[in-house]
Design a protein around this motif. Structure first.
Motif, PDB file in Angstrom:
ATOM      1  N   ARG A 120      -7.514  11.788  -9.643  1.00 58.99           N
ATOM      2  CA  ARG A 120      -6.852  11.101  -8.560  1.00 58.99           C
ATOM      3  C   ARG A 120      -5.096  10.937  -8.712  1.00 58.99           C
ATOM      4  NH1 ARG A 120      -8.882   5.657  -6.167  1.00 58.99           N
ATOM      5  NH2 ARG A 120      -8.179   4.598  -8.183  1.00 58.99           N
ATOM      6  N   SER A 121      -4.859  10.362 -10.184  1.00 59.30           N
ATOM      7  CA  SER A 121      -3.441  10.547 -10.328  1.00 59.30           C
ATOM      8  C   SER A 121      -2.891  11.754 -10.447  1.00 59.30           C
ATOM      9  CB  SER A 121      -2.969   9.479 -11.574  1.00 59.30           C
ATOM     10  OG  SER A 121      -3.677  10.180 -12.540  1.00 59.30           O
ATOM     11  N   LEU A 124      -2.106  12.669  -6.703  1.00 61.10           N
ATOM     12  CA  LEU A 124      -0.911  12.176  -6.359  1.00 61.10           C
ATOM     13  C   LEU A 124       0.429  12.702  -6.886  1.00 61.10           C
ATOM     14  CD1 LEU A 124      -2.290   8.490  -5.842  1.00 61.10           C
ATOM     15  CD2 LEU A 124      -1.830  10.099  -4.202  1.00 61.10           C
ATOM     16  N   GLU A 125       0.352  12.896  -7.946  1.00 58.05           N
ATOM     17  CA  GLU A 125       1.517  13.564  -8.574  1.00 58.05           C
ATOM     18  C   GLU A 125       1.934  14.816  -8.001  1.00 58.05           C
ATOM     19  OE1 GLU A 125       2.877  15.191 -13.065  1.00 58.05           O
ATOM     20  OE2 GLU A 125       1.091  13.566 -13.122  1.00 58.05           O
ATOM     21  N   GLU A 128       3.533  14.300  -4.909  1.00 57.20           N
ATOM     22  CA  GLU A 128       4.872  13.669  -5.215  1.00 57.20           C
ATOM     23  C   GLU A 128       6.054  14.306  -4.451  1.00 57.20           C
ATOM     24  OE1 GLU A 128       6.387  10.130  -6.079  1.00 57.20           O
ATOM     25  OE2 GLU A 128       4.621  10.790  -7.591  1.00 57.20           O
ATOM     26  N   LEU A 133       3.033  12.103   1.528  1.00 56.72           N
ATOM     27  CA  LEU A 133       2.683  11.400   0.179  1.00 56.72           C
ATOM     28  C   LEU A 133       2.349   9.701   0.558  1.00 56.72           C
ATOM     29  CD1 LEU A 133       2.134  10.919  -3.026  1.00 56.72           C
ATOM     30  CD2 LEU A 133       4.652  10.016  -3.102  1.00 56.72           C
ATOM     31  N   ARG A 137      -1.294   8.434   0.142  1.00 53.63           N
ATOM     32  CA  ARG A 137      -1.384   7.409  -1.038  1.00 53.63           C
ATOM     33  C   ARG A 137      -2.371   6.397  -0.715  1.00 53.63           C
ATOM     34  NH1 ARG A 137       1.355   6.411  -5.571  1.00 53.63           N
ATOM     35  NH2 ARG A 137       3.334   7.395  -4.874  1.00 53.63           N
ATOM     36  N   ASN A 138      -2.283   5.795   0.469  1.00 51.28           N
ATOM     37  CA  ASN A 138      -3.087   4.756   0.968  1.00 51.28           C
ATOM     38  C   ASN A 138      -4.465   5.231   1.053  1.00 51.28           C
ATOM     39  OD1 ASN A 138      -1.331   2.930   1.452  1.00 51.28           O
ATOM     40  ND2 ASN A 138      -0.728   3.637   3.287  1.00 51.28           N
ATOM     41  N   VAL A 140      -5.718   7.977  -0.367  1.00 52.99           N
ATOM     42  CA  VAL A 140      -6.493   7.998  -1.577  1.00 52.99           C
ATOM     43  C   VAL A 140      -7.087   7.160  -2.567  1.00 52.99           C
ATOM     44  CG1 VAL A 140      -5.909   9.257  -3.882  1.00 52.99           C
ATOM     45  CG2 VAL A 140      -5.442  10.565  -1.738  1.00 52.99           C
ATOM     46  N   MET A 141      -6.043   5.949  -2.387  1.00 56.10           N
ATOM     47  CA  MET A 141      -6.276   4.774  -3.296  1.00 56.10           C
ATOM     48  C   MET A 141      -7.572   4.155  -2.836  1.00 56.10           C
ATOM     49  SD  MET A 141      -4.025   5.020  -5.424  1.00 56.10           S
ATOM     50  CE  MET A 141      -4.521   4.029  -6.769  1.00 56.10           C
TER      51      MET A 141
END
Ligand code: ADP
Length: 761
Positions: A120-121, A124-125, A128, A133, A137-138, A140-141
């Protein structure tokens, strides 16, 4: 069981995902309920719904359940994989036999979770620095496990359908995890290479070209996101179409497109999605195209006005003039009429008739109790729960760009900490400004210049001067008993009967009964109470008819008390005997006119004045003026004020006792007290008095005269300057009363016999 066939993606167990309720219903052909079972069927190739056959379906599927229903959305949760032992499929209907397919749990859940977090991180990276993004982000989290991550991004995985199926078919959790990681990281690398290439391209090109490249990239990513959330696409497409077709002005279109783009980026799961949706729904719901004025036929317009309302001749004439002027100017709006009068005098409903006469849409916007400017002009969208103001909301409800808008109760706007709503209203009504009226919520101008505004108020007293200046006041003085009778007979009773489903043969209400309802069961200038009473009467009759007690009902005056379940109203009637110091006055209340008695008395004392009956400040001042006047008119009697205490009392609790119009009555009562000359109870009066003894004009004359007639008064003294108002007084009231205009208070004193001719004036 709800069968959900899908292609190009992957649905693993223990995944939560949202589905548009409508789409689900189509697949289920029944209302969806929490707990309904679902089966995700993976297809080998893309097929239209009605072409799906058994051989198109992979033999392993995923079972799930409807976990909750939230508005238009259903939250599905997958539970396990199943082997499909037999499959029957003919287009939309399916039948399968299945067994749960066991899992080989050969991986420590902790270990798998760690690897999921890393995936997951890394994702997101990789995002970036890209525009989306924030939204991603919301989204994916919210994923809870690797299965969810892989399933919900599976449409983006750069592997074939067969490979995706191989992941689903893998029984060993350890091996499946490895397969998932491989597919994911390979796809991620591909994406990175792609975007690096794009980056390089961006740097080496002109600004315009760069923008295009970004846009293309965004579109590509958006397309991928859309595949994950096919339900989003329908909203976006819907609004794209609506914006195209709406005929919005340039600014509005630019704003709407901006919001639409944000909506695309935000995605269904985003926090702001709902707010953005509401905005587009609102602005695309407005009519932006100008409507051509309808052909105006004055005759027909007058007919409509006459059909809907009895009487109100002056008002109808003024409305017809307005319509004629609008036709000549080729305009759809004109002067702003302000209808002022007591409740139930037909102000709002005649507004509705104007719309009907002009063949335009009608909408009523209530302004009563509005204390915040934002309620008129809208809340800025930065606020949570922001809404458009009442004006634009009304325009949207009307479904037209040129409706007739009745702004109800403009006298009840409250100036408060929230700014001054009346100044916002000024802008709405100002023809110089309202072509570009900007509601804060909409944030773009809307043309109100074709809207015909009509305002209503109970009184002009509380309307700020600048607002009042913009409008033309037309007063609705209230109806006389005879007018009410006609309104009841022609309009209210037939409507009430129709509403209750009663035919003419079934119910007879005699004229005498109608008159009794008006006189004894209502106390108002308008006809709202009367309408309610007649509605009650019809409902009571309906009960008798339906219960079979009677085949037809005849209502007589003596039945009213029982049917209406009300005690008749007691009105003050004039006194039987006269006595010095007591005089009949006339008061205006919102419910119409009332008579009141002013009682004065000397008691032993030393010049004190006692006032009872809860008089307001203005009326207390009138008492002082009256005392001074009487002392100056009757100098030789003024000794009495020194050696006595004066007591003034005004009985009757229900009548508000303030305002200057009792000046003449107070002076006459005091004069009668000091001279000992009683005034006949058949005289009544109204008028403000100055210290010079001049009688000055007052308001509410028609209502006051109606009250006088009802109470049995024979002669009324009114200020000379109010003579013009007599035109508004019903004929039968004028007939029944002797109306005497006066200029000086001494004229009243002489004609009532308080002041004999020998006295000095
Ligand atoms: P307002 O806005 O002055 O408070 P409304 O317009 O709501 O009053 O009127 C109340 C009711 O009385 C409505 O049903 C209306 O149709 C009826 N009404 C009022 N005046 C007349 C009239 N002159 N002729 C027929 N019906 C009337």
């Amino acid at each position: 069981m709800i069968y959900i066939p899908y292609y190009g993606a992957l649905t693993l167990p223990d995944v939560s995902c949202y589905f548009k309720l409508d789409a689900l219903k189509e697949m289920a052909d029944k209302p969806i309920e929490v707990g309904d079972k679902v089966l995700f069927l993976m297809l080998k190739e893309s097929k239209k719904d009605d072409e799906i056959r058994a051989e198109d379906i992979y033999p392993i599927a995923t079972r799930g359940v409807v976990e909750s229903i939230e508005g238009e959305w259903a939250l599905l949760h997958t539970t396990s994989r199943v082997n499909l032992d037999s499959i029957q499929a003919d287009g939309k209907s399916f039948h399968v036999e299945m067994r749960t397919r066991p899992e080989i749990n050969d991986l420590d859940p902790e270990e798998q979770n760690k690897r999921f977090q890393k995936m997951r991180s890394d994702m997101l990276e990789a995002l970036e620095g890209t525009q989306w993004l924030m939204g991603a982000r919301n989204y994916v989290m919210r994923w809870n496990n690797m299965n969810e991550l892989v399933s919900l991004t599976s449409a983006m995985l750069q592997i074939s359908s067969d490979e995706k199926y191989a992941i689903l078919a893998e029984d060993s959790v350890a091996k499946r995890t490895e397969r998932m990681e491989k597919a994911f990281y390979e796809s991620l690398e591909l994406y990175k290479v792609n975007s690096e290439a794009q980056d390089a391209q961006k740097q080496s090109n002109e600004q315009l070209y760069r923008e295009q490249a970004i846009r293309r990239q965004m579109n590509y990513l958006q397309g991928e996101l859309d595949k994950l959330h096919p339900e989003n696409v329908t909203d976006i497409q819907k609004f794209e179409k609506k914006i195209q077709e709406s005929g919005m002005n340039e600014t509005a279109r630019a704003e709407a497109e901006k919001v639409l783009n944000r909506m695309k980026q935000e995605g269904q799961e985003g926090h702001e999605y709902g707010m953005l949706y509401d905005y587009l729904d609102f602005v695309t719901g407005l009519v932006w195209k100008k409507e051509p004025p309808a052909e105006i036929d004055l005759e027909a317009a007058r007919k409509v006005l006459d059909e809907d309302h009895f009487g109100l001749k002056k008002t109808k004439d003024r409305i017809i003039q307005q319509i004629a002027v609008m036709a000549l100017n080729k305009k759809q709006s004109g002067s702003i009429l302000l209808f002022v009068g007591a409740p139930g005098t037909g102000k709002t409903s005649i507004g509705q008739s104007i719309a009907k006469a002009l063949q335009r849409k009608y909408v009523r916007v209530s302004l009563g109790g509005v204390r915040d400017e934002a309620e008129i002009r809208g809340h800025r969208r930065t606020y949570i729960g922001a809404m458009p103001g009442r004006i634009m909301d009304g325009i949207r409800r009307s479904g037209a760009s040129n409706p007739v808008v009745v702004l109800d109760e403009v006298d009840k706007l409250v100036r408060d900490y929230g700014g001054d709503p009346s100044s916002a209203l000024l802008e709405v009504l100002d023809p110089e400004q309202n072509a570009t009226f900007t509601d804060h919520y909409m944030n773009v101008p809307y043309d109100l210049s074709d809207v015909l505004f009509v305002c209503t108020a109970n009184t002009t007293d509380t309307i700020p001067e600048p607002l009042l200046n913009r409008m033309e006041v037309i007063s609705f003085p209230g109806y006389s008993a005879l007018e009410k009778f006609q309104i009841a007979k022609r309009h209210l009773l037939p409507k009430a009967m129709e509403k209750a489903g009663i035919s003419e043969e079934q119910l007879t209400v005699s004229d005498e009964t109608l008159r009794a309802v008006i006189a004894d069961y209502t106390m108002e200038a308008g006809v709202r109470g009367l309408k309610n009473r007649l509605d009650t009467l019809c409902r009571a009759a309906a009960v008798q008819l339906v219960s079979g007690a009677k085949e037809s009902v005849k209502v007589k005056p003596e039945d009213l008390r029982g049917l209406l379940e009300l005690a008749p109203i007691r009105h003050d009637h004039i006194l039987e005997a006269k006595a010095p110091g007591i005089v009949t006055g006339l008061a205006w209340t919102q419910a119409g006119g009332e008579i009141l008695f002013i009682e004065t008395l000397f008691t032993k004392g030393n010049g004190k004045t006692v006032i009872t009956g809860q008089l307001g400040d203005v009326m207390k001042e009138s008492v002082q003026i009256a005392v001074s006047l009487v002392k100056s008119i009757f100098p030789e009697e003024s000794e009495k004020f020194v050696h006595n205490d004066l007591h003034i009392h005004v009985p009757a609790g229900a009548v508000p006792k303030d305002g200057p119009s009792a000046g003449i009555t107070l002076t006459t009562a005091l004069a009668s007290l000091v001279t000992g000359n009683a005034v006949s109870p058949e005289y009544a009066m109204t008028g403000e008095v100055s210290l010079r003894g001049v009688v000055m004009p007052i308001g509410g004359l028609p209502e006051k005269l109606m009250a006088a007639q009802r109470a049995g008064v024979k002669q009324v003294f009114i200020p000379e300057e109010n003579q013009d108002d007599l035109m508004d007084v019903a004929e039968e009231v004028r007939q029944a009363l002797k109306i005497v205009p006066v200029h000086y208070v001494t004229d009243v004193l002489k004609q009532t016999g308080v002041m004999k001719d020998t006295c000095a004036s």
